[in-house]
Design a protein around this motif. Structure first.
Motif, mmCIF file in Angstrom:
data_model
loop_
_atom_site.group_PDB
_atom_site.id
_atom_site.type_symbol
_atom_site.label_atom_id
_atom_site.label_comp_id
_atom_site.label_asym_id
_atom_site.label_seq_id
_atom_site.Cartn_x
_atom_site.Cartn_y
_atom_site.Cartn_z
ATOM 1 N N ASP A 22 2.997 -3.246 -5.313
ATOM 2 C CA ASP A 22 1.936 -2.440 -4.305
ATOM 3 C C ASP A 22 0.650 -2.880 -4.604
ATOM 4 O O ASP A 22 0.431 -3.110 -5.901
ATOM 5 C CB ASP A 22 2.260 -0.925 -4.674
ATOM 6 C CG ASP A 22 3.393 -0.280 -4.044
ATOM 7 O OD1 ASP A 22 3.952 -0.850 -3.197
ATOM 8 O OD2 ASP A 22 3.454 1.026 -4.487
ATOM 9 N N LYS A 23 0.025 -3.094 -3.489
ATOM 10 C CA LYS A 23 -1.381 -3.617 -3.468
ATOM 11 C C LYS A 23 -2.582 -2.558 -2.862
ATOM 12 O O LYS A 23 -2.064 -2.175 -1.875
ATOM 13 C CB LYS A 23 -1.584 -5.095 -3.112
ATOM 14 C CG LYS A 23 -0.737 -6.200 -3.477
ATOM 15 C CD LYS A 23 -1.126 -7.475 -3.068
ATOM 16 C CE LYS A 23 -0.280 -8.547 -3.493
ATOM 17 N NZ LYS A 23 -0.534 -9.854 -3.295
ATOM 18 N N TYR A 24 -3.586 -2.413 -3.460
ATOM 19 C CA TYR A 24 -4.557 -1.366 -3.043
ATOM 20 C C TYR A 24 -5.645 -2.176 -2.817
ATOM 21 O O TYR A 24 -6.167 -3.143 -3.430
ATOM 22 C CB TYR A 24 -4.685 -0.366 -4.004
ATOM 23 C CG TYR A 24 -3.416 0.426 -4.391
ATOM 24 C CD1 TYR A 24 -3.334 1.510 -3.443
ATOM 25 C CD2 TYR A 24 -2.441 0.087 -5.131
ATOM 26 C CE1 TYR A 24 -2.224 2.360 -3.748
ATOM 27 C CE2 TYR A 24 -1.342 0.766 -5.304
ATOM 28 C CZ TYR A 24 -1.142 1.916 -4.845
ATOM 29 O OH TYR A 24 0.115 2.893 -4.623
ATOM 30 N N ASP A 26 -8.864 -2.418 -3.697
ATOM 31 C CA ASP A 26 -10.141 -1.855 -5.078
ATOM 32 C C ASP A 26 -11.156 -2.394 -4.806
ATOM 33 O O ASP A 26 -12.150 -1.932 -5.779
ATOM 34 C CB ASP A 26 -9.034 -2.136 -6.143
ATOM 35 C CG ASP A 26 -8.753 -3.547 -6.417
ATOM 36 O OD1 ASP A 26 -9.121 -4.436 -5.666
ATOM 37 O OD2 ASP A 26 -8.210 -3.912 -7.318
ATOM 38 N N LYS A 140 -11.370 4.914 -1.928
ATOM 39 C CA LYS A 140 -10.456 5.940 -1.666
ATOM 40 C C LYS A 140 -10.621 6.646 -0.029
ATOM 41 O O LYS A 140 -11.641 6.231 0.411
ATOM 42 C CB LYS A 140 -10.440 7.270 -2.214
ATOM 43 C CG LYS A 140 -9.987 6.763 -3.929
ATOM 44 C CD LYS A 140 -9.973 8.106 -4.685
ATOM 45 C CE LYS A 140 -9.702 7.809 -6.206
ATOM 46 N NZ LYS A 140 -9.469 8.977 -6.928
ATOM 47 N N THR A 155 -7.085 9.531 -1.464
ATOM 48 C CA THR A 155 -6.162 8.824 -2.336
ATOM 49 C C THR A 155 -6.605 7.238 -2.135
ATOM 50 O O THR A 155 -7.344 6.755 -1.144
ATOM 51 C CB THR A 155 -4.794 8.770 -1.631
ATOM 52 O OG1 THR A 155 -4.757 8.656 -0.327
ATOM 53 C CG2 THR A 155 -4.216 10.250 -1.745
ATOM 54 N N PRO A 156 -5.995 6.551 -3.206
ATOM 55 C CA PRO A 156 -6.473 5.043 -3.040
ATOM 56 C C PRO A 156 -5.831 4.444 -1.671
ATOM 57 O O PRO A 156 -4.801 4.805 -0.986
ATOM 58 C CB PRO A 156 -5.530 4.462 -4.155
ATOM 59 C CG PRO A 156 -5.647 5.367 -5.151
ATOM 60 C CD PRO A 156 -5.214 6.853 -4.378
ATOM 61 N N ARG A 158 -3.924 1.804 0.329
ATOM 62 C CA ARG A 158 -2.618 0.945 -0.136
ATOM 63 C C ARG A 158 -2.913 0.088 1.004
ATOM 64 O O ARG A 158 -3.122 0.269 2.447
ATOM 65 C CB ARG A 158 -1.451 1.932 0.312
ATOM 66 C CG ARG A 158 -0.352 1.189 -0.336
ATOM 67 C CD ARG A 158 0.760 2.335 -0.458
ATOM 68 N NE ARG A 158 1.994 1.628 -1.063
ATOM 69 C CZ ARG A 158 3.072 2.035 -1.409
ATOM 70 N NH1 ARG A 158 3.247 3.459 -0.985
ATOM 71 N NH2 ARG A 158 3.761 1.614 -2.154
ATOM 72 N N SER A 163 -1.227 1.355 7.401
ATOM 73 C CA SER A 163 -2.215 1.892 6.677
ATOM 74 C C SER A 163 -3.601 1.429 7.234
ATOM 75 O O SER A 163 -3.732 0.382 7.781
ATOM 76 C CB SER A 163 -2.218 1.145 5.198
ATOM 77 O OG SER A 163 -3.589 1.427 4.504
ATOM 78 N N TYR A 165 -6.229 0.124 5.945
ATOM 79 C CA TYR A 165 -7.086 -0.685 5.243
ATOM 80 C C TYR A 165 -7.826 -1.517 5.824
ATOM 81 O O TYR A 165 -9.088 -1.834 5.547
ATOM 82 C CB TYR A 165 -6.016 -1.074 4.045
ATOM 83 C CG TYR A 165 -5.510 -2.411 4.624
ATOM 84 C CD1 TYR A 165 -5.824 -3.762 4.258
ATOM 85 C CD2 TYR A 165 -4.161 -2.311 5.250
ATOM 86 C CE1 TYR A 165 -5.151 -4.937 4.841
ATOM 87 C CE2 TYR A 165 -3.324 -3.606 5.737
ATOM 88 C CZ TYR A 165 -4.153 -4.815 5.367
ATOM 89 O OH TYR A 165 -3.479 -5.969 5.719
#
Length: 191
Positions: A22-24, A26, A140, A155-156, A158, A163, A165
């Protein structure tokens, strides 16, 4: 039979590996930006002012309508839950001589009509002689209204298909660009 077992083991192994990897999102960081002739203190003071102009840390209300009234007709909803996430001061740490400013940011993704997301992050401004950079960490997100699903709050982020992102990263880059352009602009001496 052995072939089916081998396929099942391969699929389970792939799923386990995907979970382990899993990558977030960050960190979102700008490239260092040059400002000729500016000292660390001057850049940090400009950074402080520009962060105050372009960063918000407002309170938000996160909602869901996940609780259905079982006594009413099908589809009738109760008010659901609303969670207030308090805002606060934008500036957390300011050290002009060291060229370091840390701020809290909370903003909405611009232009979203459905599935409005809020993003929160820690913005760090770092200055050196004649250059500076910005980074977002602790990233987040939360959906403002999750409808029938329970709203789990911030939440972070993902990194995966489905997503938001990429939108979140782009929105943070917009904030960073506004701050960086503001810092790099020559101060107006006579207005």
């Amino acid at each position: 039979m052995n072939r089916r077992v081998l396929i099942a083991v391969t699929l389970m192994s792939a799923a386990t590996q995907a979970i382990a990897e899993d990558k977030y999102l960050d960190r979102v960081e700008t490239e260092p930006r040059a400002v000729a002739g500016a000292s660390v203190h001057q850049l940090a003071e400009r950074g402080r002012l520009c962060i105050l102009q372009h960063v918000t840390n407002d309170a938000v209300a996160l909602k869901d309508t996940s609780r259905v009234n079982p006594m009413a007709s099908i589809g009738t909803m109760t008010a659901g839950d609303t969670t207030a996430v308090q805002g606060g001061d934008v500036l957390q740490t300011v050290d002009l001589d060291a060229g370091l400013i840390v701020a809290q940011s909370r903003t909405a993704i611009p232009g979203a009509i459905f599935n409005r997301y809020f993003i929160q992050s820690t913005v760090t401004f770092e200055a050196r002689a004649e250059r500076f950079r910005l980074s977002h960490t602790g990233i987040k997100y939360a959906m403002q209204d999750t409808g029938y699903a329970s709203n789990s709050g911030f939440t972070p982020v993902r990194i995966q298909t489905g997503s938001p992102y990429k939108k979140i990263e782009a929105a943070l880059q917009v904030v960073s660009t506004k701050i960086a352009d503001c810092v790099a602009a020559a101060p107006v001496a006579d207005w």
